[in-house]
Design a protein around this motif. Sequence first.
Motif, PDB file in Angstrom:
ATOM      1  N   LEU A 129     -42.783  13.544 -50.073  1.00  0.00           N
ATOM      2  CA  LEU A 129     -43.895  14.240 -49.446  1.00  0.00           C
ATOM      3  C   LEU A 129     -44.547  13.211 -48.537  1.00  0.00           C
ATOM      4  N   VAL A 130     -44.654  13.534 -47.252  1.00  0.00           N
ATOM      5  CA  VAL A 130     -45.182  12.584 -46.275  1.00  0.00           C
ATOM      6  C   VAL A 130     -46.267  13.247 -45.435  1.00  0.00           C
ATOM      7  N   HIS A 131     -47.026  12.398 -44.767  1.00  0.00           N
ATOM      8  CA  HIS A 131     -47.988  12.853 -43.764  1.00  0.00           C
ATOM      9  C   HIS A 131     -47.495  12.347 -42.415  1.00  0.00           C
ATOM     10  N   ASP A 132     -47.391  13.245 -41.432  1.00  0.00           N
ATOM     11  CA  ASP A 132     -46.818  12.854 -40.145  1.00  0.00           C
ATOM     12  C   ASP A 132     -47.868  12.544 -39.077  1.00  0.00           C
ATOM     13  N   GLY A 133     -49.097  12.356 -39.506  1.00  0.00           N
ATOM     14  CA  GLY A 133     -50.178  12.077 -38.575  1.00  0.00           C
ATOM     15  C   GLY A 133     -51.062  13.278 -38.323  1.00  0.00           C
ATOM     16  N   SER A 134     -50.498  14.459 -38.600  1.00  0.00           N
ATOM     17  CA  SER A 134     -51.293  15.673 -38.423  1.00  0.00           C
ATOM     18  C   SER A 134     -51.114  16.672 -39.554  1.00  0.00           C
ATOM     19  N   ALA A 135     -50.010  16.582 -40.283  1.00  0.00           N
ATOM     20  CA  ALA A 135     -49.735  17.563 -41.333  1.00  0.00           C
ATOM     21  C   ALA A 135     -48.828  16.968 -42.399  1.00  0.00           C
ATOM     22  N   LEU A 136     -48.772  17.642 -43.546  1.00  0.00           N
ATOM     23  CA  LEU A 136     -47.860  17.265 -44.617  1.00  0.00           C
ATOM     24  C   LEU A 136     -46.479  17.838 -44.350  1.00  0.00           C
ATOM     25  N   LYS A 137     -45.458  17.071 -44.719  1.00  0.00           N
ATOM     26  CA  LYS A 137     -44.075  17.525 -44.599  1.00  0.00           C
ATOM     27  C   LYS A 137     -43.279  17.062 -45.810  1.00  0.00           C
ATOM     28  N   ILE A 138     -42.227  17.780 -46.103  1.00  0.00           N
ATOM     29  CA  ILE A 138     -41.267  17.396 -47.134  1.00  0.00           C
ATOM     30  C   ILE A 138     -39.989  16.984 -46.422  1.00  0.00           C
ATOM     31  N   ILE A 139     -39.501  15.786 -46.726  1.00  0.00           N
ATOM     32  CA  ILE A 139     -38.269  15.298 -46.114  1.00  0.00           C
ATOM     33  C   ILE A 139     -37.407  14.640 -47.181  1.00  0.00           C
ATOM     34  N   SER A 140     -36.171  14.342 -46.822  1.00  0.00           N
ATOM     35  CA  SER A 140     -35.341  13.489 -47.667  1.00  0.00           C
ATOM     36  C   SER A 140     -34.693  12.437 -46.781  1.00  0.00           C
ATOM     37  N   THR A 141     -34.367  11.301 -47.385  1.00  0.00           N
ATOM     38  CA  THR A 141     -33.692  10.215 -46.681  1.00  0.00           C
ATOM     39  C   THR A 141     -32.442   9.843 -47.459  1.00  0.00           C
ATOM     40  N   HIS A 142     -31.447   9.339 -46.747  1.00  0.00           N
ATOM     41  CA  HIS A 142     -30.164   9.026 -47.372  1.00  0.00           C
ATOM     42  C   HIS A 142     -30.105   7.576 -47.843  1.00  0.00           C
ATOM     43  N   ASP A 143     -29.427   7.399 -48.958  1.00  0.00           N
ATOM     44  CA  ASP A 143     -29.132   6.065 -49.492  1.00  0.00           C
ATOM     45  C   ASP A 143     -30.417   5.255 -49.648  1.00  0.00           C
ATOM     46  N   ALA A 144     -30.514   4.083 -48.989  1.00  0.00           N
ATOM     47  CA  ALA A 144     -31.705   3.239 -49.135  1.00  0.00           C
ATOM     48  C   ALA A 144     -32.790   3.567 -48.131  1.00  0.00           C
ATOM     49  N   ASP A 145     -32.522   4.473 -47.211  1.00  0.00           N
ATOM     50  CA  ASP A 145     -33.502   4.765 -46.170  1.00  0.00           C
ATOM     51  C   ASP A 145     -34.827   5.201 -46.793  1.00  0.00           C
ATOM     52  N   THR A 146     -35.897   4.859 -46.119  1.00  0.00           N
ATOM     53  CA  THR A 146     -37.230   5.071 -46.672  1.00  0.00           C
ATOM     54  C   THR A 146     -38.157   5.666 -45.618  1.00  0.00           C
ATOM     55  N   ALA A 147     -39.025   6.549 -46.048  1.00  0.00           N
ATOM     56  CA  ALA A 147     -40.009   7.126 -45.133  1.00  0.00           C
ATOM     57  C   ALA A 147     -40.898   6.051 -44.521  1.00  0.00           C
TER      58      ALA A 147
END
Length: 200
Positions: A129-147
């Motif tokens: 669960l992230v904040h993109d500067g204006s709104a909340l979003k749900i994302i996923s990242t692969h392997d070691a990648d990080t938001a």
Amino acid sequence: MFTLPQLPFEPTALEPYMSANTFSYHHGKHHKAYVDKANAAIEGTPMANMSDVEVVRAAKAKGDQGLFNNAAQAWNHSFLWNSLSPMGGGSPMGALKDAIDRDLGGVESFGEAFKKEAVGHFASGWAWLVHDGSALKIISTHDADTALVHEGLTPLITLDLWEHAYYLDYQNARPGFVDSYLMHMINWDFASENYAAVAA
């Protein structure tokens, strides 16, 4: 330099949803290995004096995939332990709940969307669960990648989707693991603190 943090709760505190056996491997072996490898890679370099966040971002910027994998996984796991709580589950309160209602259609809709993202994610990675500067979003990242390294995104909470996070307790049943996280383990207080910092 990276450090292996103490768990913010006893290894048995999340049972039966996450076992002490899982923590002995996940925290004591997997996380420790990432910390040790990241530290070995930066020892004797200017990066040894950087914060863990700075090392992750510098490794990404330089295209040093080996260092990035270990540094990002070390950071992701430290963030993960705080994303879990023996008093977890339920619903957030205050400003974060208002934001979830506004941006994601409410807590129930958030849970459905988070589960869809986490279960549908192919192979290893992380759900966020992230904040993109204006709104909340749900994302996923692969392997070691990080938001953490995606421009404009601030991570609020995460769930590890690598099999070592759940296989001892759930075998290949990732949906059951995600359900347990959402119903019993998600640390809304931690997410609320992170949201308050970015929304201020």
